[in-house]
Scaffold this active site. Structure first.
Site, PDB file in Angstrom:
ATOM      1  N   ASP A   1      52.577  84.190  36.692  1.00  0.00           N
ATOM      2  CA  ASP A   1      51.839  84.455  37.926  1.00  0.00           C
ATOM      3  C   ASP A   1      50.685  85.434  37.642  1.00  0.00           C
ATOM      4  OD1 ASP A   1      51.356  84.109  40.610  1.00  0.00           O
ATOM      5  OD2 ASP A   1      53.023  85.342  41.313  1.00  0.00           O
ATOM      6  N   HIS A   2      49.645  85.331  38.444  1.00  0.00           N
ATOM      7  CA  HIS A   2      48.512  86.275  38.421  1.00  0.00           C
ATOM      8  C   HIS A   2      47.962  86.502  37.015  1.00  0.00           C
ATOM      9  CE1 HIS A   2      49.528  88.246  42.559  1.00  0.00           C
ATOM     10  NE2 HIS A   2      49.478  86.933  42.614  1.00  0.00           N
TER      11      HIS A   2
ATOM     12  N   ASP B   1      47.543  91.270  37.501  1.00  0.00           N
ATOM     13  CA  ASP B   1      48.712  92.172  37.466  1.00  0.00           C
ATOM     14  C   ASP B   1      49.999  91.453  37.090  1.00  0.00           C
ATOM     15  OD1 ASP B   1      49.633  90.871  39.738  1.00  0.00           O
ATOM     16  OD2 ASP B   1      49.547  92.615  41.045  1.00  0.00           O
TER      17      ASP B   1
ATOM     18  N   ARG C   1      44.322  92.996  41.315  1.00  0.00           N
ATOM     19  CA  ARG C   1      45.560  92.226  41.541  1.00  0.00           C
ATOM     20  C   ARG C   1      45.488  90.876  40.835  1.00  0.00           C
ATOM     21  NH1 ARG C   1      47.594  88.667  45.593  1.00  0.00           N
ATOM     22  NH2 ARG C   1      49.806  88.987  45.993  1.00  0.00           N
TER      23      ARG C   1
ATOM     24  N   PRO D   1      47.095  90.529  48.971  1.00  0.00           N
ATOM     25  CA  PRO D   1      48.506  90.203  49.191  1.00  0.00           C
ATOM     26  C   PRO D   1      48.664  89.269  50.407  1.00  0.00           C
ATOM     27  CG  PRO D   1      48.059  92.513  49.746  1.00  0.00           C
ATOM     28  CD  PRO D   1      46.782  91.939  49.221  1.00  0.00           C
TER      29      PRO D   1
ATOM     30  N   ALA E   1      44.414  97.591  49.458  1.00  0.00           N
ATOM     31  CA  ALA E   1      43.986  96.188  49.525  1.00  0.00           C
ATOM     32  C   ALA E   1      42.799  96.134  50.467  1.00  0.00           C
ATOM     33  CB  ALA E   1      45.116  95.300  50.034  1.00  0.00           C
TER      34      ALA E   1
ATOM     35  N   TYR F   1      39.639  97.519  52.114  1.00  0.00           N
ATOM     36  CA  TYR F   1      39.134  98.875  52.321  1.00  0.00           C
ATOM     37  C   TYR F   1      40.314  99.845  52.453  1.00  0.00           C
ATOM     38  CZ  TYR F   1      35.184  95.939  53.542  1.00  0.00           C
ATOM     39  OH  TYR F   1      34.207  94.974  53.510  1.00  0.00           O
TER      40      TYR F   1
ATOM     41  N   ASP G   1      41.853 101.601  54.629  1.00  0.00           N
ATOM     42  CA  ASP G   1      41.774 101.692  56.086  1.00  0.00           C
ATOM     43  C   ASP G   1      43.125 101.586  56.798  1.00  0.00           C
ATOM     44  OD1 ASP G   1      42.368  99.095  55.515  1.00  0.00           O
ATOM     45  OD2 ASP G   1      40.543  98.226  56.370  1.00  0.00           O
TER      46      ASP G   1
ATOM     47  N   GLU H   1      47.766 103.447  52.577  1.00  0.00           N
ATOM     48  CA  GLU H   1      46.510 103.482  51.813  1.00  0.00           C
ATOM     49  C   GLU H   1      45.845 104.860  51.882  1.00  0.00           C
ATOM     50  OE1 GLU H   1      44.762  98.963  51.807  1.00  0.00           O
ATOM     51  OE2 GLU H   1      44.315 100.192  53.542  1.00  0.00           O
TER      52      GLU H   1
ATOM     53  N   THR I   1      44.381  85.215  54.296  1.00  0.00           N
ATOM     54  CA  THR I   1      43.704  85.226  52.994  1.00  0.00           C
ATOM     55  C   THR I   1      43.241  83.797  52.721  1.00  0.00           C
ATOM     56  OG1 THR I   1      45.870  84.885  51.970  1.00  0.00           O
ATOM     57  CG2 THR I   1      44.973  87.121  51.879  1.00  0.00           C
TER      58      THR I   1
END
Ligand code: CA
Ligand code: CA
Length: 462
Positions: A161-162, A181, A246, A266, A287, A289, A291, A325, A367
């Site tokens: 994966d990834h 990752d 990621r 994510p 992930a 910003y 925020d 975050e 996403t």
């Protein structure tokens, strides 16, 4: 294998639609349909998970095939496929993200410079498990074959994966490579730590221990050595150019020399990033910003007895530490130019009219599963989406330091993996995955893909 070649007169309405913010509608019956107005046509079929496609100086489309473990040249006029290399030592795990991935053509290829080189990345077996290597091959134009492999950089991490695995030849004559990752801290790999913030020690670099390269953008000399002008992190110079990623499946230099990447978030916040030397892109603490919207880092792998927990997409058990975050104090953070998409802090990821089946619920998360990033000859960034089966054209603004509103193009029921352009940029080629989930025109998840393992094309008249 049947090769489908359809010569389709592309109607002027395609260009009209491309210049508006409206999506280009696929014709009923999908690409390959007989409608003269079909905006998307089939160039070639029968590929096995084409991962990177590149327009070559020979007028062919060069493709890596992830699961096919090959490099194939495709004639865009006839769809004929010619295998340039079969990688007998490559490894691909069924339905997984390892295999033959990155492809970068030396700018001197077929230009009588003596540099008829092609660079690849792929997964291979070692005594210590699977690893990724970057290798250089020489193209013999008489045999139309790649030969004489030379290792550039071996022993990079590999995972199911990834992987990321995008390879670029920079305007500075260096190779750039994205390494993800490795899918740590989620799904079946939830007890593996994310190493995207881990930086190598001098001893690791001396020992060629590249385990800290997970979740990074690398920069290397063509022989795999570390450029003396690479950034230092904690006083150590390595192949790392930027960190905190990621799954950066897109990497592209603009004519300005600026370097861009996109990556998969994510459950929210796929990112478009401007990549700068030495910067930290925040994963897994941030992930999108910084925020506190729609994302909290739940550190599954750090739980005292990780394997005693059952992984869950939404809820963390009491012994899984959660990090907001805003609690993160990392230095050199570079926020994205844009996200796809950021949602409110109280957004309910379970709520979706189109995804009642929990096994396919991720298809409705906000996403796009961005799978490539390339700079169109017009200067616009082109991104592909696995979840939407569409190309997103993102104009650059502010001298390349800001992004305009994306325009959705060539929407079909496929998983789009990558793009390539003819030299005029008028024809855009798109590679598709062979299997997996996407969304149909109603937004409902489906694994019935219209054009699995294909090269499609559409006209972009900008
Ligand atoms: Ca490409
Ligand atoms: Ca965020």
């Amino acid at each position: 294998m049947r090769i489908v070649v359809l010569v389709v007169a592309v109607a002027a309405c395609v260009a009209t639609a491309c210049s508006s913010s409206a999506p280009v509608a696929a014709p009923s019956g999908g690409p390959g349909g007989s409608s003269a107005a079909a905006p998307v046509r089939v160039v070639a079929t029968g590929l096995e998970d084409p991962y990177e496609i590149v327009w070559g100086p020979d007028g062919f489309i060069w493709a890596t095939e992830k699961s096919g473990k090959r490099v194939t040249r495709i004639d865009p006029k006839t769809g004929e496929k010619k295998v340039a290399l079969s990688l007998d030592d490559a490894v691909h795990s069924p339905q997984a993200q390892d295999g033959v991935l990155g492809l970068a053509l030396d700018p001197g290829l077929l230009k009588a410079t003596g540099n008829d080189y092609v660079y690849l990345s792929y997964t291979y077996k070692t005594q210590d498990g699977n690893r990724t290597k970057i290798a250089r091959y020489t193209y013999d134009k008489d045999r139309q074959a790649l030969q004489d492999p030379a290792d550039v950089l071996t022993g990079l991490s590999s995972s199911i994966d990834h992987q990321s695995g995008k390879l670029r030849f920079g305007p500075d004559g260096k190779l750039y490579y994205t390494i993800g990752d490795q899918g740590a801290n989620q799904f079946t790999l939830y007890c593996n730590r994310i190493e995207a913030q881990t930086l190598p020690t001098a001893a690791q670099v001396r020992a060629h221990d590249w385990s800290a390269y997970r979740g990074k953008v690398l920069r290397m000399n063509l022989d795999g050595s570390i450029p003396p002008d690479n950034p230092m992190f904690n006083g150590v110079r390595s192949h790392i150019y930027a960190y905190g990623f990621r799954n950066a499946q897109g990497l592209a230099f603009a004519p300005s020399g600026l370097l861009y990447s996109d990556e998969q978030g994510p459950k929210s916040d796929d990112e478009l990033n401007l990549i700068e030397a030495g910067k930290n892109y925040g994963w897994p603490y941030v992930a999108g910003y910084q925020d506190d919207k729609g994302y909290v880092y739940g550190e599954w792998a750090a739980a005292k007895d990780c394997a005693s927990n059952t992984y869950d997409d939404y809820d963390f058990p009491p012994d899984v530490a959660q990090h907001k975050e805003s609690d993160w104090k990392g230095s050199d953070f570079a926020p994205p130019l844009a996200t796809f998409y950021t949602v409110a802090a109280d957004y309910d990821f379970r709520t979706s009219e189109h995804c009642p089946d929990p096994r396919a619920q991720f298809q409705c998360w906000p996403t796009l599963a961005l799978s490539s990033l390339e700079v169109h000859p017009s200067g616009t960034l082109f991104m592909t989406s696995l979840k939407e089966g569409a190309v997103y054209a993102v104009p650059l603004t502010g001298g390349g330091h800001t992004a305009g509103k994306p325009v959705k193009l060539a929407d079909t029921t496929n998983r789009y993996r990558d793009t390539a352009f003819d030299p005029t940029g008028k024809t855009v080629y798109v590679a598709t995955d062979n299997s997996g989930l996407t969304r149909d025109p109603t937004g409902t998840p489906t694994d019935t893909l219209e054009n699995p393992g294909a090269i499609l094309a559409f006209t972009y008249d900008k």
